[in-house]
Design a protein around this motif. Structure first.
Motif, short mmCIF file in Angstrom:
data_model
loop_
_atom_site.label_atom_id
_atom_site.label_comp_id
_atom_site.label_asym_id
_atom_site.label_seq_id
_atom_site.Cartn_x
_atom_site.Cartn_y
_atom_site.Cartn_z
N GLY A 3 7.16 71.52 38.85
CA GLY A 3 7.69 69.67 37.77
C GLY A 3 8.95 70.68 36.76
O GLY A 3 7.89 71.46 35.66
N SER A 36 3.89 64.69 37.69
CA SER A 36 4.97 63.43 37.92
C SER A 36 4.32 62.83 38.71
O SER A 36 3.98 61.86 39.36
CB SER A 36 5.70 64.66 39.15
N TYR A 305 14.85 59.15 40.48
CA TYR A 305 14.74 60.09 40.65
C TYR A 305 15.94 60.87 40.80
O TYR A 305 16.82 61.92 40.36
CB TYR A 305 14.25 61.88 40.92
#
Length: 352
Positions: A3, A36, A305
């Motif tokens: 992450g 996340s 993302y």
């Protein structure tokens, strides 16, 4: 895989005014996830942390070094450190304790540094600016939080193998930073992490020198492991982690890992393999684990993302991990979540 601190994190967390909540009592290993979110939205981040709070004890907060700010000293005024502080508060509000990792490298390509200013030239662990910034950032975390666990680097054997000329500098920086962290927070247990599947697959077996170069200043041996990516989608069999358990008497930990419930191409996934992975870790390493971090609580919406990741290569790599969650992107549990909960109950009540 890790992450990483991305620019969108500042947007998500800038207005956060969460307060520290009570930390639950802990028997057995800390078990948890990277925080996340399924999508790059405030509501998604909050849903992820709430979900983790129902099924875990900890979150792993892995952050790249704010190089320019912390090159000047450990008390640097950094927006990214303020965002980290807010995320710590929000995690503790859900009863979750942070495990920190200071990361110099790209989580989607461990052969490369992340975010080093271009004006500094080709990055190296020999560069005094990189060494100062890395050490200062770690010391700031140690002073501020007195954490139980603090990692100095992630999956470092991949970088060491790719850059053998720089490996001694990486090791010396770790040793120097270890000492500095211990001065700031003597009770903190310090480690770096090693990519186990790569070590295990090496011709002739694991090159233990890549780990033992850091001794005796490893308070525990911590690995990452994504065996399904290395075994054509299959889960690890009996004995997959046995060489690690035999090699050291130190406590062990899993700093990140997972197995996909869905896949594609040469990396198929299944609910059964995800469950088998969890059982393999628990059965082969469970009694030795200080902590166990599974990569994702929820699946990731890859399209959400795309803009944040930027690089097509990194986006393609991220795609291999997006279906490793124990719930789908909308929070619906997969069968493996029940297995995780059952293992957690068992390990919390087992003698350590």
């Amino acid at each position: 895989m890790s992450g990483q601190g991305r620019p969108w994190a500042a947007l998500l967390l800038a207005a956060l005014l969460a307060y520290p909540g009570p930390v639950r009592a802990q028997d057995g290993p800390w078990m948890g996830f990277f925080p996340s979110p399924a999508r790059i939205e405030w509501s998604s981040l909050l849903a992820t942390l709430r979900g983790i709070g129902r099924h875990a004890d900890a979150v792993l907060l892995q952050r790249n070094v704010p190089w320019e700010a912390f090159e000047r000293g450990p008390e640097a005024d950094s927006r990214r450190f303020a965002d980290l502080a807010n995320l710590v508060r929000l995690s503790r509000e859900q009863g979750l304790e942070p495990i920190f990792v200071v990361d110099a490298l790209n989580g989607l390509d461990r052969r490369a540094f992340q975010g080093v200013p271009a004006a500094w030239g080709p990055p190296s662990f020999a560069d005094p600016r990189i060494r100062r910034a890395f050490k200062n950032f770690a010391v700031r975390i140690a002073r501020t939080y007195r954490p139980r666990y603090l990692g100095l680097g992630s999956e470092v054997n991949t970088y060491m193998t790719a850059h053998p000329e720089d490996a001694p500098h990486l090791v010396s920086l770790y040793l120097e930073t270890y000492a500095a962290v211990k001065r700031a927070s003597p009770a903190t247990r310090v480690f770096t992490t090693f990519q186990w599947d790569e070590l295990r697959a090496a011709p002739g077996g694991p090159d233990w020198s890549l780990i033992e170069a850091f001794e005796p200043r490893l308070d525990l041996w911590v690995i990452s492991s994504y065996p399904c990516l290395w075994l054509g989608g299959r889960a690890p069999g009996a004995g997959y982690y046995a060489p690690l358990a035999r090699r050291t008497d130190r406590p062990l930990a899993l700093g990140e890992g997972g197995c996909a419930s869905r896949g594609s191409g040469r990396r198929p996934g299944s609910d059964q393999n995800q469950i088998a992975y969890l059982n393999a870790v628990a059965d082969q390493l469970g009694p030795r684990l200080a902590f166990w971090i599974y990569l994702l609580y929820n699946d990731l919406d890859l399209e959400a993302y795309r803009e944040a990741i930027g690089s097509d290569r990194d986006l393609q790599t991220l795609g291999m991990f997006t279906r490793m969650g124990l719930t789908d992107a909308d929070g619906r549990p997969k069968p493996a979540l029940q297995t995780w909960d059952r293992i957690r109950r068992r390990l919390r009540t087992s003698p350590q």
